[in-house]
Structures are given as structure tokens and as C-alpha cells.
Design an enzyme around this catalytic site. Sequence first.
Site, PDB file in Angstrom:
ATOM      1  CB  SER A 181      -0.924  -0.006   1.218  1.00 61.08           C
ATOM      2  OG  SER A 181      -0.187  -0.180   2.405  1.00 61.08           O
ATOM      3  CD  GLU A 184       1.026   7.674   5.155  1.00 64.66           C
ATOM      4  OE1 GLU A 184       0.769   6.580   5.707  1.00 64.66           O
ATOM      5  OE2 GLU A 184       1.513   8.637   5.769  1.00 64.66           O
ATOM      6  CB  THR A 190      -1.267  12.362   5.357  1.00 68.51           C
ATOM      7  OG1 THR A 190      -0.816  13.395   4.482  1.00 68.51           O
ATOM      8  CG2 THR A 190      -0.358  11.160   5.250  1.00 68.51           C
ATOM      9  CG  HIS A 202      -4.100   9.212   6.666  1.00 63.97           C
ATOM     10  ND1 HIS A 202      -2.899   9.085   7.332  1.00 63.97           N
ATOM     11  CD2 HIS A 202      -4.059   8.322   5.645  1.00 63.97           C
ATOM     12  CE1 HIS A 202      -2.169   8.153   6.736  1.00 63.97           C
ATOM     13  NE2 HIS A 202      -2.852   7.677   5.710  1.00 63.97           N
ATOM     14  NE  ARG A 237      -3.042  12.073  20.348  1.00 65.33           N
ATOM     15  CZ  ARG A 237      -2.015  12.262  21.139  1.00 65.33           C
ATOM     16  NH1 ARG A 237      -2.061  11.893  22.393  1.00 65.33           N
ATOM     17  NH2 ARG A 237      -0.896  12.804  20.689  1.00 65.33           N
ATOM     18  N   GLY A 238      -4.096  12.148  16.143  1.00 66.63           N
ATOM     19  CA  GLY A 238      -3.489  13.375  15.633  1.00 66.63           C
ATOM     20  C   GLY A 238      -2.584  13.991  16.675  1.00 66.63           C
ATOM     21  CG  ASP A 239       1.368  14.971  16.099  1.00 69.34           C
ATOM     22  OD1 ASP A 239       1.518  14.102  16.985  1.00 69.34           O
ATOM     23  OD2 ASP A 239       1.945  14.942  15.005  1.00 69.34           O
ATOM     24  CE1 TYR A 257       3.324   6.516  16.260  1.00 72.11           C
ATOM     25  CE2 TYR A 257       1.336   5.521  17.171  1.00 72.11           C
ATOM     26  CZ  TYR A 257       1.948   6.514  16.437  1.00 72.11           C
ATOM     27  OH  TYR A 257       1.196   7.515  15.867  1.00 72.11           O
ATOM     28  CG  HIS A 265       2.749   8.254  20.422  1.00 69.53           C
ATOM     29  ND1 HIS A 265       2.796   9.328  21.269  1.00 69.53           N
ATOM     30  CD2 HIS A 265       2.268   8.727  19.245  1.00 69.53           C
ATOM     31  CE1 HIS A 265       2.352  10.408  20.630  1.00 69.53           C
ATOM     32  NE2 HIS A 265       2.021  10.062  19.400  1.00 69.53           N
ATOM     33  CG  ASP A 272       2.493   2.755  22.031  1.00 71.19           C
ATOM     34  OD1 ASP A 272       2.276   3.975  22.107  1.00 71.19           O
ATOM     35  OD2 ASP A 272       2.582   2.131  20.957  1.00 71.19           O
ATOM     36  CE  LYS A 303      -4.451   2.670  18.002  1.00 71.35           C
ATOM     37  NZ  LYS A 303      -3.455   3.566  17.374  1.00 71.35           N
ATOM     38  CG  PHE A 358       9.118  12.864  10.014  1.00 76.79           C
ATOM     39  CD1 PHE A 358       8.163  13.816  10.344  1.00 76.79           C
ATOM     40  CD2 PHE A 358       8.694  11.559   9.794  1.00 76.79           C
ATOM     41  CE1 PHE A 358       6.825  13.497  10.452  1.00 76.79           C
ATOM     42  CE2 PHE A 358       7.361  11.219   9.897  1.00 76.79           C
ATOM     43  CZ  PHE A 358       6.423  12.183  10.226  1.00 76.79           C
ATOM     44  CG  HIS A 378       1.682   1.807   4.593  1.00 74.08           C
ATOM     45  ND1 HIS A 378       0.518   1.983   3.875  1.00 74.08           N
ATOM     46  CD2 HIS A 378       2.010   3.041   5.065  1.00 74.08           C
ATOM     47  CE1 HIS A 378       0.145   3.259   3.920  1.00 74.08           C
ATOM     48  NE2 HIS A 378       1.047   3.922   4.630  1.00 74.08           N
TER      49      HIS A 378
HETATM   50  P1  FAD Z   1      -3.091   6.738  19.419  1.00 75.93           P
HETATM   51  O1  FAD Z   1      -2.650   5.459  18.814  1.00 75.93           O
HETATM   52  O2  FAD Z   1      -4.493   6.858  19.791  1.00 75.93           O
HETATM   53  O3  FAD Z   1      -2.239   7.024  20.694  1.00 75.93           O
HETATM   54  C1  FAD Z   1      -0.825   7.135  20.605  1.00 75.93           C
HETATM   55  C2  FAD Z   1      -0.263   7.342  21.977  1.00 75.93           C
HETATM   56  O4  FAD Z   1      -0.854   8.488  22.589  1.00 75.93           O
HETATM   57  C3  FAD Z   1      -0.533   6.250  22.954  1.00 75.93           C
HETATM   58  O5  FAD Z   1       0.275   5.177  22.821  1.00 75.93           O
HETATM   59  C4  FAD Z   1      -0.337   7.007  24.268  1.00 75.93           C
HETATM   60  O6  FAD Z   1       0.982   7.283  24.487  1.00 75.93           O
HETATM   61  C5  FAD Z   1      -1.022   8.256  23.988  1.00 75.93           C
HETATM   62  N1  FAD Z   1      -2.446   8.102  24.368  1.00 75.93           N
HETATM   63  C6  FAD Z   1      -3.505   8.089  23.522  1.00 75.93           C
HETATM   64  N2  FAD Z   1      -4.660   7.907  24.191  1.00 75.93           N
HETATM   65  C7  FAD Z   1      -4.319   7.822  25.498  1.00 75.93           C
HETATM   66  C8  FAD Z   1      -5.059   7.662  26.687  1.00 75.93           C
HETATM   67  N3  FAD Z   1      -6.404   7.547  26.699  1.00 75.93           N
HETATM   68  N4  FAD Z   1      -4.391   7.623  27.872  1.00 75.93           N
HETATM   69  C9  FAD Z   1      -3.037   7.738  27.879  1.00 75.93           C
HETATM   70  N5  FAD Z   1      -2.281   7.906  26.777  1.00 75.93           N
HETATM   71  C10 FAD Z   1      -2.899   7.941  25.604  1.00 75.93           C
HETATM   72  N6  FAD Z   1      -0.887  12.582  11.966  1.00 75.93           N
HETATM   73  C11 FAD Z   1      -1.664  13.499  11.298  1.00 75.93           C
HETATM   74  O7  FAD Z   1      -1.868  14.617  11.790  1.00 75.93           O
HETATM   75  N7  FAD Z   1      -2.197  13.190  10.067  1.00 75.93           N
HETATM   76  C12 FAD Z   1      -2.020  11.980   9.459  1.00 75.93           C
HETATM   77  O8  FAD Z   1      -2.518  11.757   8.356  1.00 75.93           O
HETATM   78  C13 FAD Z   1      -1.227  10.995  10.142  1.00 75.93           C
HETATM   79  N8  FAD Z   1      -1.034   9.757   9.609  1.00 75.93           N
HETATM   80  C14 FAD Z   1      -0.322   8.815  10.326  1.00 75.93           C
HETATM   81  C15 FAD Z   1      -0.196   7.525   9.799  1.00 75.93           C
HETATM   82  C16 FAD Z   1       0.512   6.550  10.492  1.00 75.93           C
HETATM   83  C17 FAD Z   1       0.620   5.155   9.903  1.00 75.93           C
HETATM   84  C18 FAD Z   1       1.133   6.864  11.734  1.00 75.93           C
HETATM   85  C19 FAD Z   1       1.942   5.831  12.473  1.00 75.93           C
HETATM   86  C20 FAD Z   1       1.003   8.148  12.281  1.00 75.93           C
HETATM   87  C21 FAD Z   1       0.272   9.136  11.593  1.00 75.93           C
HETATM   88  N9  FAD Z   1       0.091  10.420  12.111  1.00 75.93           N
HETATM   89  C22 FAD Z   1      -0.667  11.359  11.426  1.00 75.93           C
HETATM   90  C23 FAD Z   1       0.725  10.817  13.378  1.00 75.93           C
HETATM   91  C24 FAD Z   1      -0.211  10.684  14.585  1.00 75.93           C
HETATM   92  O9  FAD Z   1      -1.338  11.529  14.436  1.00 75.93           O
HETATM   93  C25 FAD Z   1       0.562  11.092  15.845  1.00 75.93           C
HETATM   94  O10 FAD Z   1       1.571  10.185  16.118  1.00 75.93           O
HETATM   95  C26 FAD Z   1      -0.309  11.341  17.073  1.00 75.93           C
HETATM   96  O11 FAD Z   1       0.476  11.966  18.077  1.00 75.93           O
HETATM   97  C27 FAD Z   1      -0.915  10.086  17.663  1.00 75.93           C
HETATM   98  O12 FAD Z   1      -2.019   9.675  16.923  1.00 75.93           O
HETATM   99  P2  FAD Z   1      -2.393   8.090  16.952  1.00 75.93           P
HETATM  100  O13 FAD Z   1      -3.669   7.865  16.274  1.00 75.93           O
HETATM  101  O14 FAD Z   1      -1.225   7.317  16.542  1.00 75.93           O
HETATM  102  O15 FAD Z   1      -2.651   7.983  18.540  1.00 75.93           O
END
Ligand code: FAD
Length: 302
Positions: free
Chosen positions: A19, A21, A52, A81, A111-113, A152, A156, A165, A172, A223, A273
Site C-alpha cells: 500500500s 501513502e 494523509t 486519513h 488521534r493526531g498531534d 508504534y 509513541h 502503548d 483501537k 522527522f 506500507h
Molecule cells: P493513538 O494510537 O491513539 O495514541 C498514541 C499514543 O498516545 C498512545 O500510545 C499514548 O501514548 C497516547 N495516548 C492516547 N490515548 C491515550 C489515553 N487515553 N491515555 C493515555 N495515553 C494515551 N498525523 C496526522 O496529523 N495526520 C495523518 O494523516 C497521520 N497519519 C499517520 C499515519 C501513520 C501510519 C502513523 C503511524 C502516524 C500518523 N500520524 C498522522 C501521526 C499521529 O497523528 C501522531 O503520532 C499522534 O500523536 C498520535 O495519533 P495516533 O492515532 O497514533 O494515537
Amino acid sequence: MSTQPLRVSRFSRSSIQVSFEFFPPKTPEMEQTLWESIARLTPLQPQFVSVTYGAGGSTRERTHQTVERLARESHVKPAAHLTCVGATCAEIDEIVRSYKAAGVQAIVALRGDPPGGAGKAYEPHPEGYQTTADLVASIKAIGGFEVFVSAYPEKHPESLSVNADIEVLRRKVDAGADKAVTQFFFENDVYFRYLDKVRAKGIDIPIVPGIVPVQNFRQTANFAKRAGASVPQWLADRFDGLDDDPATRRLIAATVAAEQVIDLLDRGITEFHFYTMNRADLVYAICHLLGLRSKVEKQQAA
Ligand code: FAD
């Protein structure tokens, strides 16, 4: 005479899945590069092509346009995304429904940053999805989508431990995630150790390795630092002294990525991917090495 381990990569295979991206383009020139890259890579028949979503939803319109055009004009399965950042649940659900109406059948739910950037404390929108698991559950409730999530191998950066993590990943998966794509990594052992831990926790969805071909070492290293992915010294050494030598840099980049995917393949991985950075050549070459062939070229040659 010592026996060599079986090199799966030396035999022809029909089971490899890939796949790709992409990110939504900012300028007309970047738009042209994107669609040229898509045109080059899609005849390899990827499982899906994902687009993305800029930090804080900043590319909302452009992501949408790119995904819709893919759904309309190409034969590939687009995956949009989508993050929880800066929007209410109702707003996000509206985006999901509009993707459904456009025929999109896959979403990468994240979740996003934090709005202030990676490294700042994350605050969910008061009326938004509080966790990625909540977003996954809602997309599944709307229905008609495969949902992919992040994973991760080196945890993360905000995570207290690998186990914490993996617990987030498990939530999820319990909410309905079908597949996870990993953050990129350069040491395959890191990925396999992570996979062992994930499987030991009873998580059985595919955990697809995310591969980043190093088009630009400095950029990738910066990055990686923000993303919590380690950059081994041997990798820095391989690109050392090549700042003004793009031709050799490209050959080294191809060699490094080839070495990584061939080793993964020899160790049983058949789905990959690629973070393409919107550029096709390097990824196309690696896919060729994996045994994939352009279906269009074959049809034209016949
Ligand atoms: P999650 O998997 O939900 O959480 C990641 C970490 O956050 C957890 O392990 C933990 O440390 C903490 N956390 C989350 N929830 C909790 C909780 N309830 N309690 C305690 N700790 C918690 N970013 C963008 O903005 N746009 C994109 O298109 C994008 N694409 C991506 C694609 C991939 C394949 C990857 C790996 C990352 C991508 N990201 C993107 C980056 C991502 O948004 C960031 O890494 C963000 O900080 C975490 O989002 P996540 O969905 O990975 O979080």
C-alpha cells in the site's frame, strides 16, 4: 558445508501486498508530481492508497479532494486519513459520511498531534472524540468502512512504556480496527520484537510495517526524532558525505530500503506500507524487487 537459510526473496511470489501513502499537494507543481506518482505506482495494484490529513485538520479540503479524485478516477482503493484534532464529533461524523457518499471504503483513524505541534500536551476537543478508539467505534457504527490505525514499534513518544502503548492499540482493535500500519523503523529486529509483544497480548490484526525510503537523510532524521523512531548510526554513516551528491544518495537510498524489505520478506513478511513522500521512482524499484509488476505494462505488452 554450512546450509544457507531459505531466501524466500529469491523465489517468485504472488502473495506480496503493498500500500502507498501520499500527502495532499500544496501547489500546482506538487499536484502534478502527486498524480504522476500515483499513475506510476497504481498499476502495481496496491491494496490501498492512503492520503494523509494535515496537522490539526489543516489539509481537510485538500485531503478530501485528493481522496475523492482517487475514488472517481482510479481503480485503487483510497483510504482517507482522519484525526480527532480540532473538531467536534458531529463535524468528524459529517466528514465520514461525505466519504461514504463519495464511495470511499477505508479510513486511517488517528488521534493526531496536539494543535501546538508534536511534543506539546494533547488536549482533546471538548465536544470531540476523546480517544482514537472512540473515533474507530464511531466510523464502524456509521458503517461501510475498513478502518486502519497506527502502531508504534518503538512506542509513541507520549507513551510511558511499550506495554502502555500496546494497550492503546488493543483498545483501537476492540473498537473495530481492521489493520494497523506502523510508524517507520530502520532496525527490523525492533519490528519483530514489537510483533511478538503485540501477539502475546492476543492482538491478531495485521500489523503492516511502514517503510520510509530515505529520499533525504536530514529530513528523515528530523522527522524520526519528532516521531520517536530511532536512527541507527550505521544509517547516518551510509549517507555521510553525500549532501552534494544526489545521484549516489539515490543509489544508497534504494540499497538501504531494498536491504530492509528483502530481510523482512526473508523473515516471513508479505505486506508492506510505503511512505512515498509523493515520489514514485524509489518505491517503484523496491516493489519491482519484491516481485510486483505493473499490470498495465503487461497488458500493453501482450
Ligand atoms: P493513538 O494510537 O491513539 O495514541 C498514541 C499514543 O498516545 C498512545 O500510545 C499514548 O501514548 C497516547 N495516548 C492516547 N490515548 C491515550 C489515553 N487515553 N491515555 C493515555 N495515553 C494515551 N498525523 C496526522 O496529523 N495526520 C495523518 O494523516 C497521520 N497519519 C499517520 C499515519 C501513520 C501510519 C502513523 C503511524 C502516524 C500518523 N500520524 C498522522 C501521526 C499521529 O497523528 C501522531 O503520532 C499522534 O500523536 C498520535 O495519533 P495516533 O492515532 O497514533 O494515537
